[in-house]
Design a protein around this motif. Sequence first.
Motif, short mmCIF file in Angstrom:
data_model
loop_
_atom_site.label_atom_id
_atom_site.label_comp_id
_atom_site.label_asym_id
_atom_site.label_seq_id
_atom_site.Cartn_x
_atom_site.Cartn_y
_atom_site.Cartn_z
N UNK A 84 0.82 -1.37 0.08
CA UNK A 84 0.02 0.02 -0.02
C UNK A 84 1.04 1.35 0.11
N UNK A 85 2.00 1.35 0.80
CA UNK A 85 2.61 2.45 0.93
C UNK A 85 3.58 2.69 -0.43
N UNK A 86 4.00 1.61 -1.22
CA UNK A 86 4.59 1.88 -2.39
C UNK A 86 3.60 2.23 -3.53
N UNK A 87 2.32 1.84 -3.36
CA UNK A 87 1.26 2.00 -4.26
C UNK A 87 0.97 3.82 -4.19
N UNK A 88 0.85 4.26 -2.82
CA UNK A 88 0.74 5.60 -2.59
C UNK A 88 1.77 6.57 -2.95
N UNK A 89 3.05 5.92 -2.77
CA UNK A 89 4.13 6.91 -3.29
C UNK A 89 4.32 7.02 -4.90
N UNK A 90 3.30 6.26 -5.58
CA UNK A 90 3.41 6.37 -7.02
C UNK A 90 2.21 7.28 -7.24
N UNK A 91 1.64 7.78 -6.23
CA UNK A 91 0.48 8.87 -6.39
C UNK A 91 -0.91 8.05 -6.85
N UNK A 92 -0.94 6.65 -6.43
CA UNK A 92 -1.98 5.93 -6.60
C UNK A 92 -2.75 5.72 -5.47
N UNK A 93 -3.95 5.11 -5.52
CA UNK A 93 -4.70 4.70 -4.17
C UNK A 93 -4.46 3.35 -3.90
N UNK A 94 -4.69 3.16 -2.64
CA UNK A 94 -4.33 1.55 -2.01
C UNK A 94 -5.61 1.11 -1.23
N UNK A 95 -5.71 -0.09 -1.27
CA UNK A 95 -6.70 -0.89 -0.57
C UNK A 95 -5.87 -2.17 0.23
N UNK A 96 -5.66 -1.98 1.59
CA UNK A 96 -5.09 -3.00 2.27
C UNK A 96 -5.69 -3.69 3.14
N UNK A 97 -5.80 -5.16 3.08
CA UNK A 97 -6.43 -6.11 3.93
C UNK A 97 -5.61 -7.17 4.57
#
Length: 339
Positions: A147-160
Motif C-alpha cells: 500500500x505504501x509503495x502504491x501511495x508513493x506512486x500517486x495511486x490509491x491503495x486498499x490493504x487487508x
Amino acid sequence: MMKYCALLRPHANSRYQAETLKLARAELTALLEKGECRADVRCEKRAGCDWLSFEAEALTADQRTLAALGAHLYLLFQEAEDGAMVPLLGQKEAYLESDLPLVLKYKGKTNETFTSFMMNLALCASNYGAGEMLTVLDPMCGRGTTAFIALNRGWNALAFDQDAAAVEEAEKYFKKYLEYHRVKHTFIEKSMTANGKQAAKLRSFQFAKTPELFKAGDTRALTMGALPAANLGQIYKKPCCQLIVSDLPYGVQHAPGGGRKAPSLEDMLYEALPVWVDLLHTGGAMALSFNVNTLKPEMVRGMMAEVGLDVVDGAAYEGLEHWVEQAITRDVAVAVRRF
Ligand SMILES: C[S@@+](CC[C@H](N)C(=O)[O-])C[C@H]1O[C@@H](n2cnc3c(N)ncnc32)[C@H](O)[C@@H]1O
C-alpha cells in the motif's frame, strides 16, 4: 542506436543481490516492452558494481517515465561513443516521501524493492498506463508495504489482512507519518456489515501532497481493514482495483494460525482467488509471490488460469524463482483479467 546502462541499487546480502539480478533484468525488459521498446537487456559487472545495459533508439519521454519506475534502478545513463556516461534519470520522485515504505521495520516484512518490482510486473502486464490513476489492492497486506509503495506512486491503495494487530499497526504508523510530515488528511472509520453481522471495520485516509491539492480535492486514499482474504467479496460487490499485488504467506513463519508449516495455503488460495478476480477491473492484473517450497509454481499458475485469468509468460515473466533465505525460494506469478 543508443547505448544505455542502468546502475542497480545494491543489497546488503550478497547472495540475495546475485539472485535479484535476474529480477532487475526482467523488470527493465518488461518496463521497456510496456513502452514498446524491445531491447535485449544484459547484466554486466563494471567497476565492481552490477549494471544492466541495452541498445535502443533514443528513449521517448514515455519510455523514460516507465524506466524511472524501476524498483532496482539507481541511475540510468546514456553511454557516449567515447565511453562517457551521461546520467539520464533516477527513480521517479515519491508522492509523499521515499522513506514511507522503509521506516516501519518488523519480522516478516516483504522487501520494498521486491514489492515495487512485483507492482511493475502487474502494471506492465495490465492494460493500464503508469500515468493513470490506479488503485492497488493487497489482500494479505501485513503492515502495508504494498500500500505504501502504491501511495508513493500517486495511486490509491486498499490493504487487508486477517491479522488485526498488523493492520492496526500499519494504520497507526501511517497516521503518525502524515502528522510528522504535516500532510493534510482526513481519517474515517466505517463498519461494514454482511448478512446482518459486522464484516469489517474500514479505516480510510484521504490526503494530498500539498494543502492546495487537498483543498482542490486532488486527493489520494488508503483504505485498510482486518478481514480474511476470501471474505473481501462481502464488502466489495464490484471491481475496485486495477492491480492486485501480494506476497502470500510463506508457510514458514506467517502460516495462517501461526503454525510452522501451512498445509492449508493451497486451500486458502483456492478459496480466495475467485473473489480476487471479481475485484479486478477488466484489463487489470495480479502479481502474486509465494514460497515454492510450500506452493508449487505450476499449481499457482494453474489456479489462476482456472479462475479465468490469462497467465502471462514471456522473457520478463518467467524464470523469476530466486533464493530468499533458508526454506524460502520465492517465485512470482502474473496474470491478467482480459474480460
Ligand atoms: C508474507 S506476509 C505479507 C507481508 C507484507 N507484504 C508486509 O510487507 O508487511 C503474508 C501475510 O498474509 C497474511 N495472511 C495469511 N493468511 C491470510 C488470510 N487467509 N487472509 C488474509 N491474510 C492472510 C498474514 O497475516 C501475513 O501478514
